[in-house]
Design a protein around this motif. Structure first.
Motif, PDB file in Angstrom:
ATOM      1  N   PHE A   6      37.876  -9.050  28.817  1.00  0.00           N
ATOM      2  CA  PHE A   6      38.504  -9.030  30.042  1.00  0.00           C
ATOM      3  C   PHE A   6      37.535  -9.166  30.992  1.00  0.00           C
ATOM      4  CE2 PHE A   6      40.866  -6.174  27.259  1.00  0.00           C
ATOM      5  CZ  PHE A   6      42.182  -5.856  27.851  1.00  0.00           C
ATOM      6  N   ASP A   7      37.704  -8.989  32.328  1.00  0.00           N
ATOM      7  CA  ASP A   7      36.600  -9.235  33.306  1.00  0.00           C
ATOM      8  C   ASP A   7      35.924  -8.106  33.648  1.00  0.00           C
ATOM      9  OD1 ASP A   7      37.491 -11.945  34.033  1.00  0.00           O
ATOM     10  OD2 ASP A   7      39.189 -11.079  35.148  1.00  0.00           O
ATOM     11  N   ALA A   8      36.312  -6.862  33.418  1.00  0.00           N
ATOM     12  CA  ALA A   8      35.531  -5.706  33.492  1.00  0.00           C
ATOM     13  C   ALA A   8      36.405  -4.456  32.611  1.00  0.00           C
ATOM     14  CB  ALA A   8      35.709  -5.086  34.858  1.00  0.00           C
ATOM     15  N   ILE A   9      35.498  -3.750  32.161  1.00  0.00           N
ATOM     16  CA  ILE A   9      35.760  -2.621  31.326  1.00  0.00           C
ATOM     17  C   ILE A   9      35.372  -1.090  32.138  1.00  0.00           C
ATOM     18  CG2 ILE A   9      35.383  -1.283  29.317  1.00  0.00           C
ATOM     19  CD1 ILE A   9      34.881  -3.938  27.987  1.00  0.00           C
ATOM     20  N   VAL A  10      36.051  -0.515  32.512  1.00  0.00           N
ATOM     21  CA  VAL A  10      35.857   0.689  33.039  1.00  0.00           C
ATOM     22  C   VAL A  10      35.956   2.077  31.953  1.00  0.00           C
ATOM     23  CG1 VAL A  10      36.405   2.347  34.959  1.00  0.00           C
ATOM     24  CG2 VAL A  10      36.900  -0.018  35.235  1.00  0.00           C
ATOM     25  N   LEU A  11      34.822   2.681  31.904  1.00  0.00           N
ATOM     26  CA  LEU A  11      34.988   3.975  30.711  1.00  0.00           C
ATOM     27  C   LEU A  11      35.250   5.160  31.590  1.00  0.00           C
ATOM     28  CD1 LEU A  11      31.791   2.844  28.567  1.00  0.00           C
ATOM     29  CD2 LEU A  11      34.150   2.172  28.242  1.00  0.00           C
ATOM     30  N   GLY A  12      36.149   5.662  31.467  1.00  0.00           N
ATOM     31  CA  GLY A  12      36.418   7.027  31.879  1.00  0.00           C
ATOM     32  C   GLY A  12      37.732   7.014  32.933  1.00  0.00           C
ATOM     33  N   LYS A 142      27.170 -10.445  28.326  1.00  0.00           N
ATOM     34  CA  LYS A 142      28.332  -9.549  28.195  1.00  0.00           C
ATOM     35  C   LYS A 142      28.217  -8.220  27.650  1.00  0.00           C
ATOM     36  CE  LYS A 142      31.658 -13.193  27.977  1.00  0.00           C
ATOM     37  NZ  LYS A 142      32.902 -13.906  27.386  1.00  0.00           N
ATOM     38  N   PHE A 143      29.181  -7.142  28.081  1.00  0.00           N
ATOM     39  CA  PHE A 143      28.996  -5.921  27.568  1.00  0.00           C
ATOM     40  C   PHE A 143      30.255  -5.880  26.501  1.00  0.00           C
ATOM     41  CE2 PHE A 143      27.461  -5.381  31.690  1.00  0.00           C
ATOM     42  CZ  PHE A 143      26.504  -4.567  31.604  1.00  0.00           C
ATOM     43  N   THR A 144      29.808  -5.256  25.303  1.00  0.00           N
ATOM     44  CA  THR A 144      30.837  -5.211  24.080  1.00  0.00           C
ATOM     45  C   THR A 144      31.049  -3.660  23.933  1.00  0.00           C
ATOM     46  OG1 THR A 144      30.209  -7.081  23.104  1.00  0.00           O
ATOM     47  CG2 THR A 144      31.470  -5.586  21.736  1.00  0.00           C
ATOM     48  N   VAL A 145      32.286  -3.289  23.971  1.00  0.00           N
ATOM     49  CA  VAL A 145      32.678  -1.723  23.745  1.00  0.00           C
ATOM     50  C   VAL A 145      33.300  -1.792  22.540  1.00  0.00           C
ATOM     51  CG1 VAL A 145      33.914   0.463  24.955  1.00  0.00           C
ATOM     52  CG2 VAL A 145      32.540  -1.136  26.245  1.00  0.00           C
ATOM     53  N   ARG A 146      33.077  -0.789  21.649  1.00  0.00           N
ATOM     54  CA  ARG A 146      33.700  -0.402  20.465  1.00  0.00           C
ATOM     55  C   ARG A 146      34.619   0.986  20.662  1.00  0.00           C
ATOM     56  NH1 ARG A 146      32.766   1.943  14.993  1.00  0.00           N
ATOM     57  NH2 ARG A 146      30.523   2.368  15.750  1.00  0.00           N
ATOM     58  N   PHE A 147      35.792   0.682  20.821  1.00  0.00           N
ATOM     59  CA  PHE A 147      36.726   1.870  21.007  1.00  0.00           C
ATOM     60  C   PHE A 147      37.798   2.176  20.040  1.00  0.00           C
ATOM     61  CE2 PHE A 147      40.762   3.288  23.310  1.00  0.00           C
ATOM     62  CZ  PHE A 147      40.276   4.377  23.925  1.00  0.00           C
ATOM     63  N   GLY A 148      37.191   3.276  19.110  1.00  0.00           N
ATOM     64  CA  GLY A 148      37.986   3.605  17.977  1.00  0.00           C
ATOM     65  C   GLY A 148      37.510   2.292  17.051  1.00  0.00           C
ATOM     66  N   ASP A 149      38.451   1.615  16.540  1.00  0.00           N
ATOM     67  CA  ASP A 149      38.015   0.581  15.677  1.00  0.00           C
ATOM     68  C   ASP A 149      38.337  -0.980  16.380  1.00  0.00           C
ATOM     69  OD1 ASP A 149      40.825   0.412  15.695  1.00  0.00           O
ATOM     70  OD2 ASP A 149      41.093   0.433  13.563  1.00  0.00           O
ATOM     71  N   PHE A 152      35.999  -4.766  22.425  1.00  0.00           N
ATOM     72  CA  PHE A 152      36.394  -5.410  23.922  1.00  0.00           C
ATOM     73  C   PHE A 152      34.985  -5.820  24.554  1.00  0.00           C
ATOM     74  CE2 PHE A 152      39.484  -1.791  22.923  1.00  0.00           C
ATOM     75  CZ  PHE A 152      40.639  -2.587  22.912  1.00  0.00           C
ATOM     76  N   THR A 153      35.306  -6.702  25.243  1.00  0.00           N
ATOM     77  CA  THR A 153      34.152  -7.354  26.009  1.00  0.00           C
ATOM     78  C   THR A 153      34.412  -7.904  27.329  1.00  0.00           C
ATOM     79  OG1 THR A 153      34.588  -9.752  25.253  1.00  0.00           O
ATOM     80  CG2 THR A 153      33.127  -8.586  23.853  1.00  0.00           C
ATOM     81  N   ALA A 154      33.441  -7.737  28.096  1.00  0.00           N
ATOM     82  CA  ALA A 154      33.652  -8.157  29.682  1.00  0.00           C
ATOM     83  C   ALA A 154      32.350  -8.547  30.174  1.00  0.00           C
ATOM     84  CB  ALA A 154      34.220  -6.834  30.501  1.00  0.00           C
ATOM     85  N   PRO A 155      32.156  -9.199  31.406  1.00  0.00           N
ATOM     86  CA  PRO A 155      30.908  -9.080  31.888  1.00  0.00           C
ATOM     87  C   PRO A 155      30.605  -8.050  32.757  1.00  0.00           C
ATOM     88  CG  PRO A 155      32.592 -10.611  32.923  1.00  0.00           C
ATOM     89  CD  PRO A 155      33.199  -9.998  31.721  1.00  0.00           C
TER      90      PRO A 155
END
Length: 392
Positions: A6-12, A142-149, A152-155
């Motif tokens: 993705f271009d961006a990941i928003v947590l929350g 890049k940020f990588t987020v592990r959400f469950g299993d 996702f990555t985004a800058p």
């Protein structure tokens, strides 16, 4: 398993996260919005007694608490209550002003959540809920987020997971852990807009549970004139919730129990009705049980006419500056918001981006900016979310 980009990941997916994601998505960004809860906007839904006090028309920067009192100015100036009201009106949501500039939905807080979700959907935001964020890493820009299993990555990554207030709604200190992971400082969080507890010599006042009265409450240099409510644990009500954000453990809270009474009112009562006791004079101005307790504490038995002017002047002064010494608060469980959080010294006030970690942002309650009671914290959520959403 390859990561989805993705271009961006928003947590929350609370107020700030929803706003940020919708604004960024409307600019053509591919945005992923994640929340560990099973649904979005849970704190929005319970706010304002279920009607969502969504902003305050009197919003100005000095009604926010922060280690840097100037930090909130930029975002608040660029997204005002009028901007959010215009959004509410575009969605046909009826609202009303109660007191002190507070705006509420005529119907339900569900309307605000539905509006934000509709804005996010229109902007193509991918909203996912009901899984824990197990891991966040940052490599090669890049940020990588592990959400469950899933991965996702985004800058760009936005921390919008709030503070630890109201843990039964799923609130945690996750934002602070993540901030520290990336080297950001955290101003010690503490409960705000929270009832105060009484013990020691003040415990007698807990017997007045359920009684409310208009007062002026002070903690430090802050003063608020609204209602106070005596509870089975101590003090609550709008005036107390407001000063709780400024109160520090060990400090007194001073309350003018008769803010509308003119100076010299007790001496005037003595001259007009010398045969009544102090309890009766107080009972003409405040609830009877409170009058009885205060008269007992002031220890002036007999008729007013039997008291010296000096004693009555001293009693009046004490009523105008009654000192309570709270032994604590009801904690994050009952706190509406959190004072403290991710240090503003680490963030750009223009973009909410971390100064030392490019494309890492923090918005909303996760940041060390806390508003007064009455819609101010929602306005900070909208404004800070907008500020980040405009640049990610």
């Amino acid at each position: 398993m390859p990561a989805t980009e993705f271009d961006a990941i928003v947590l929350g997916a609370g107020a700030a996260g929803l706003m940020c994601a919708a604004v960024a998505g409307a600019r053509g960004r591919r945005v992923l919005l994640l929340d560990h809860a099973d649904a979005v906007g849970k704190k929005i839904l319970i706010s304002g007694g279920g009607r969502c006090n969504f902003t305050n028309v009197n919003t100005v920067p000095d009604r926010f608490i922060s280690a840097n009192p100037h930090f909130a100015k930029s975002a608040l100036a660029r997204y005002t209550p009028a901007d959010f009201i215009a959004l509410v009106e575009r969605h046909g949501i009826a609202y009303h002003e109660k007191t002190l500039g507070q705006l509420f939905c005529d119907g339900s807080a569900k309307q605000i959540v539905a509006m934000l979700l509709e804005e996010a959907a229109k902007a193509g935001v991918d909203v996912r809920t009901g899984q824990p964020v197990n891991d966040v890493t940052h490599t090669d820009g890049k940020f990588t987020v592990r959400f469950g299993d899933q991965h996702f990555t985004a800058p760009a990554l936005v921390i919008a997971t709030g503070g630890p207030s109201i843990p039964k709604m799923g609130a945690t200190g996750f934002a602070y852990d993540l901030a520290r992971q990336f080297g950001l400082k955290v101003v010690e969080p503490r409960p705000a807009l929270v009832p105060l507890t009484l013990g020691g010599d003040d415990v007698l006042f807990r017997e007045l549970s359920g009684i409310a009265a208009p007062v002026e409450a002070r903690a430090g240099k802050a003063a608020f004139r609204e209602a106070a409510l005596f509870t089975h644990r101590g003090l609550s009500g709008p005036a107390i919730l407001q000063v709780s954000s400024y109160w520090r453990h060990g400090e007194p809270v001073t309350i003018d129990l008769l803010p509308d009474a003119p100076s010299g009112w007790l001496l005037e009562a003595k001259r007009a009705r010398p045969r009544i006791p102090l309890r009766a004079a107080l009972g003409a101005l405040i609830p009877d049980r409170l009058a009885e307790t205060l008269a007992e504490r002031l220890a002036l038995p007999g008729e007013l006419g039997a008291q010296t002017d000096r004693k009555l002047a001293d009693a009046e002064a004490r009523l105008a500056g009654w000192i309570f010494r709270p032994n604590g608060t009801e904690g994050f469980a009952k706190a509406e918001v959190t004072v403290g959080g991710i240090s503003t010294a680490n963030l750009s006030s223009q973009t909410m981006m971390a100064k030392t970690v490019p494309n890492l942002y923090a918005v909303g309650e996760a940041v060390d900016v806390t508003g007064w009671l009455g819609g101010y914290n929602f306005q900070w959520a909208w404004a800070s979310g907008n500020a980040a959403g405009q640049v990610i």
